[in-house]
Design an enzyme around this catalytic site. Structure first.
Site, PDB file in Angstrom:
ATOM      1  N   ALA A   1       0.810  -1.225   0.000  1.00 16.00           N
ATOM      2  CA  ALA A   1       0.000   0.000   0.000  1.00 16.00           C
ATOM      3  C   ALA A   1       0.841   1.272   0.000  1.00 16.00           C
ATOM      4  CB  ALA A   1      -0.945  -0.003   1.203  1.00 16.00           C
ATOM      5  N   GLY A   2       2.147   1.133  -0.110  1.00 20.30           N
ATOM      6  CA  GLY A   2       3.022   2.303  -0.064  1.00 20.30           C
ATOM      7  C   GLY A   2       2.943   3.163  -1.309  1.00 20.30           C
ATOM      8  N   ARG A   3       2.479   2.582  -2.413  1.00 18.27           N
ATOM      9  CA  ARG A   3       2.370   3.365  -3.658  1.00 18.27           C
ATOM     10  C   ARG A   3       1.446   2.632  -4.629  1.00 18.27           C
ATOM     11  NH1 ARG A   3       8.262   1.395  -5.547  1.00 18.27           N
ATOM     12  NH2 ARG A   3       7.548  -0.295  -6.890  1.00 18.27           N
TER      13      ARG A   3
ATOM     14  N   ASP B   1       7.888  -7.531   5.113  1.00 21.31           N
ATOM     15  CA  ASP B   1       8.044  -8.329   3.900  1.00 21.31           C
ATOM     16  C   ASP B   1       6.961  -9.399   3.968  1.00 21.31           C
ATOM     17  OD1 ASP B   1       8.685 -10.173   1.970  1.00 21.31           O
ATOM     18  OD2 ASP B   1      10.816 -10.276   2.475  1.00 21.31           O
TER      19      ASP B   1
ATOM     20  N   SER C   1      -3.676 -10.879 -12.522  1.00 21.01           N
ATOM     21  CA  SER C   1      -3.260 -10.033 -13.651  1.00 21.01           C
ATOM     22  C   SER C   1      -3.703 -10.680 -14.948  1.00 21.01           C
ATOM     23  CB  SER C   1      -1.728  -9.904 -13.658  1.00 21.01           C
ATOM     24  OG  SER C   1      -1.281  -9.357 -14.877  1.00 21.01           O
TER      25      SER C   1
ATOM     26  N   TYR D   1       6.044 -14.497 -13.326  1.00 22.02           N
ATOM     27  CA  TYR D   1       4.915 -13.638 -12.905  1.00 22.02           C
ATOM     28  C   TYR D   1       3.572 -14.223 -13.355  1.00 22.02           C
ATOM     29  CZ  TYR D   1       2.377  -9.109 -12.489  1.00 22.02           C
ATOM     30  OH  TYR D   1       1.497  -8.097 -12.171  1.00 22.02           O
TER      31      TYR D   1
ATOM     32  N   LYS E   1       0.522 -15.327 -10.957  1.00 24.85           N
ATOM     33  CA  LYS E   1      -0.800 -14.698 -11.058  1.00 24.85           C
ATOM     34  C   LYS E   1      -1.886 -15.722 -11.396  1.00 24.85           C
ATOM     35  CE  LYS E   1       0.153 -10.407 -10.040  1.00 24.85           C
ATOM     36  NZ  LYS E   1      -0.167  -9.952  -8.665  1.00 24.85           N
TER      37      LYS E   1
HETATM   38  P1  NAP Z   1       4.083  -1.121  -7.647  1.00 22.39           P
HETATM   39  O1  NAP Z   1       3.829   0.307  -8.001  1.00 22.39           O
HETATM   40  O2  NAP Z   1       5.398  -1.718  -7.991  1.00 22.39           O
HETATM   41  O3  NAP Z   1       3.769  -1.307  -6.096  1.00 22.39           O
HETATM   42  C1  NAP Z   1       3.936  -2.533  -5.466  1.00 22.39           C
HETATM   43  C2  NAP Z   1       4.142  -2.312  -3.991  1.00 22.39           C
HETATM   44  O4  NAP Z   1       4.321  -3.615  -3.378  1.00 22.39           O
HETATM   45  C3  NAP Z   1       5.383  -1.485  -3.687  1.00 22.39           C
HETATM   46  O5  NAP Z   1       5.094  -0.480  -2.750  1.00 22.39           O
HETATM   47  C4  NAP Z   1       6.344  -2.520  -3.132  1.00 22.39           C
HETATM   48  O6  NAP Z   1       7.251  -2.037  -2.160  1.00 22.39           O
HETATM   49  C5  NAP Z   1       5.398  -3.507  -2.473  1.00 22.39           C
HETATM   50  N1  NAP Z   1       6.058  -4.786  -2.230  1.00 22.39           N
HETATM   51  C6  NAP Z   1       6.865  -5.463  -3.076  1.00 22.39           C
HETATM   52  N2  NAP Z   1       7.340  -6.565  -2.489  1.00 22.39           N
HETATM   53  C7  NAP Z   1       6.829  -6.592  -1.235  1.00 22.39           C
HETATM   54  C8  NAP Z   1       6.964  -7.464  -0.138  1.00 22.39           C
HETATM   55  N3  NAP Z   1       7.740  -8.563  -0.202  1.00 22.39           N
HETATM   56  N4  NAP Z   1       6.303  -7.179   1.012  1.00 22.39           N
HETATM   57  C9  NAP Z   1       5.551  -6.068   1.093  1.00 22.39           C
HETATM   58  N5  NAP Z   1       5.385  -5.191   0.091  1.00 22.39           N
HETATM   59  C10 NAP Z   1       6.023  -5.447  -1.064  1.00 22.39           C
HETATM   60  O7  NAP Z   1       2.994  -2.090  -8.327  1.00 22.39           O
HETATM   61  P2  NAP Z   1       1.478  -1.828  -8.785  1.00 22.39           P
HETATM   62  O8  NAP Z   1       1.500  -1.599 -10.240  1.00 22.39           O
HETATM   63  O9  NAP Z   1       0.800  -0.886  -7.876  1.00 22.39           O
HETATM   64  O10 NAP Z   1       0.910  -3.312  -8.589  1.00 22.39           O
HETATM   65  C11 NAP Z   1       0.112  -3.709  -7.469  1.00 22.39           C
HETATM   66  C12 NAP Z   1      -0.389  -5.129  -7.711  1.00 22.39           C
HETATM   67  O11 NAP Z   1      -1.152  -5.169  -8.914  1.00 22.39           O
HETATM   68  C13 NAP Z   1       0.735  -6.162  -7.899  1.00 22.39           C
HETATM   69  O12 NAP Z   1       0.363  -7.380  -7.330  1.00 22.39           O
HETATM   70  C14 NAP Z   1       0.825  -6.285  -9.400  1.00 22.39           C
HETATM   71  O13 NAP Z   1       1.393  -7.523  -9.772  1.00 22.39           O
HETATM   72  C15 NAP Z   1      -0.634  -6.160  -9.783  1.00 22.39           C
HETATM   73  N6  NAP Z   1      -0.843  -5.749 -11.168  1.00 22.39           N
HETATM   74  C16 NAP Z   1      -0.393  -4.553 -11.643  1.00 22.39           C
HETATM   75  C17 NAP Z   1      -0.617  -4.197 -12.980  1.00 22.39           C
HETATM   76  C18 NAP Z   1      -0.154  -2.881 -13.571  1.00 22.39           C
HETATM   77  O14 NAP Z   1      -0.345  -2.694 -14.788  1.00 22.39           O
HETATM   78  N7  NAP Z   1       0.427  -1.980 -12.810  1.00 22.39           N
HETATM   79  C19 NAP Z   1      -1.306  -5.079 -13.826  1.00 22.39           C
HETATM   80  C20 NAP Z   1      -1.745  -6.290 -13.307  1.00 22.39           C
HETATM   81  C21 NAP Z   1      -1.527  -6.619 -11.986  1.00 22.39           C
HETATM   82  P3  NAP Z   1       8.641  -1.340  -2.578  1.00 22.39           P
HETATM   83  O15 NAP Z   1       8.252   0.042  -2.985  1.00 22.39           O
HETATM   84  O16 NAP Z   1       9.482  -1.345  -1.362  1.00 22.39           O
HETATM   85  O17 NAP Z   1       9.191  -2.170  -3.680  1.00 22.39           O
END
Ligand code: NAP
Length: 253
Positions: free
Chosen positions: A14-16, A63, A142, A154, A158
Site C-alpha cells: 500500500a506504499g504506492r 516483507d 493479472s 509472474y 498470477k
Molecule cells: P508497484 O507500483 O510496484 O507497487 C507494489 C508495492 O508492493 C510497492 O510499494 C512494493 O514495495 C510492495 N512490495 C513489493 N514486495 C513486497 C513485499 N515482499 N512485502 C511487502 N510489500 C512489497 O505495483 P502496482 O503496479 O501498484 O501493482 C500492485 C499489484 O497489482 C501487484 O500485485 C501487481 O502484480 C498487480 N498488477 C499490476 C498491474 C499494472 O499494470 N500496474 C497489472 C496487473 C496486476 P517497494 O516500494 O518497497 O518495492
C-alpha cells in the site's frame, strides 16, 4: 455474523501505486486501514495522509513473504485498529526475463511475494474474519495469468493466485467470508513505468501504444482497480465469491 462486524481493512503493497489507491478508497468507504509495505516510509506516509483526511490508518513495514513479520503486522493492526475483516493481497514485484535467461532468484522472489505472501497474509487474517462471521479477501491477479512473453514467473504466480482464490472461497464461505480476485490490465504505476524503461520506450509513448490495443482505448489508473475492490468488499457483493474479475478495458489483455 456478529451484529456489527469490525470494519478494518489491510492492504499489502500500500506504499504506492494500486495499493495506495485501494487504501485511500477503503478509507473513504469508512474502513480503518492498515497499510503494509516493504517500504515502511511509504506505508506510514499513506496512513498519515488518510488520517489528515479524517480517517483511521496505520502504516507498517514488512516483507509479506516472512511469516514472523506477517503475524506481527496483523497483530499490530488488530491491536491498533481492531480485528481485520478485509484483506487485499496487492503486494507484487516483477522480475521479467525470457525463460533461458531467467535465474532461480528471479523465479523464487516472484513466487515468494505473490504466492507465499498471499498465503501467509490470508492465513494470519482468516481467524479474525471467521471469529467475526464476516470477511472479504481480494487477491490481485493479472491479465498476465493468461500468458505473457518474458513473464514465466509472474504469469505462473498470477495464475496460481486464481486457484488460491477459488479454494479459499470454498473453504471460508460458510464463515461469511468471500474471496475474489481482480486481474488488472495495463495500469499506470511505477511497475508499468519500469517495464517501459526495460524495453527502452518513453513511458508516455508506451502508454499510447498500449491504449491502442485496449478496446476502451485508454490505459487504466489505480482508481479503476480501487473502485472494483470497493464493490467486492461491500455488502452488495456478498453473493460474489471465487470469481476472477478482469479489469482491463476489455475481455483480456
Ligand atoms: P508497484 O507500483 O510496484 O507497487 C507494489 C508495492 O508492493 C510497492 O510499494 C512494493 O514495495 C510492495 N512490495 C513489493 N514486495 C513486497 C513485499 N515482499 N512485502 C511487502 N510489500 C512489497 O505495483 P502496482 O503496479 O501498484 O501493482 C500492485 C499489484 O497489482 C501487484 O500485485 C501487481 O502484480 C498487480 N498488477 C499490476 C498491474 C499494472 O499494470 N500496474 C497489472 C496487473 C496486476 P517497494 O516500494 O518497497 O518495492
Amino acid at each position: 455474523m456478529t451484529d456489527s462486524p469490525s470494519r478494518v481493512a489491510i492492504v499489502t503493497g500500500a506504499g504506492r501505486g494500486i495499493g495506495a489507491a485501494i487504501a485511500r478508497r477503503l478509507a473513504s468507504d469508512g474502513f480503518a486501514v492498515g497499510l503494509l509495505d516493504l517500504d515502511e516510509a511509504g506505508a506510514k506516509a499513506g496512513a498519515e495522509a488518510i488520517a489528515a483526511d479524517g480517517g483511521r490508518a496505520v502504516g507498517i513495514g514488512l516483507d509479506v513473504s516472512d511469516a514472523e513479520q506477517v503475524d506481527a503486522a496483523v497483530k499490530a493492526v488488530a491491536e491498533q485498529l481492531g480485528a481485520p475483516t478485509v484483506l487485499v493481497n496487492n503486494a507484487g514485484i516483477t522480475r521479467d526475463n525470457l525463460l533461458f535467461k531467467m535465474s532461480e532468484g528471479d523465479w523464487d522472489s516472484v513466487m515468494n511475494v505473490h504466492l507465499r505472501g498471499s498465503f501467509l497474509m490470508s492465513r494470519a487474517t482468516q481467524q479474525h474474519m471467521t471469529e467475526q462471521g464476516w470477511g472479504r479477501i481480494v487477491n490481485l491477479s493479472s491479465v498476465s495469468a493468461l500468458g505473457n512473453r518474458g513473464q514465466a514467473n509472474y504469469s505462473t504466480a498470477k495464475a496460481g493466485l486464481q486457484g488460491f482464490t477459488k479454494t479459499l472461497a470454498i473453504e471460508l464461505g460458510k464463515f461469511g467470508v468471500t474471496v475474489n480476485a481482480i486481474a488488472p490490465g495495463f495500469i499506470v504505476t511505477d511497475m508499468t513505468a519500469a517495464t517501459a524503461e526495460r524495453v527502452g520506450v518513453p513511458f508516455d509513448e508506451f502508454q499510447k501504444a498500449a491504449a491502442q490495443e485496449i478496446p476502451v482505448r485508454r490505459v487504466g489508473q489505480p482508481s479503476d482497480i480501487a473502485g472494483v475492490v470497493s464493490f467486492l468488499v461491500s455488502e452488495d457483493a456478498s453473493f460474489v465469491s471465487g470469481q476472477v474479475i478482469y479489469v482491463a478495458g476489455g475481455p483480456k489483455a
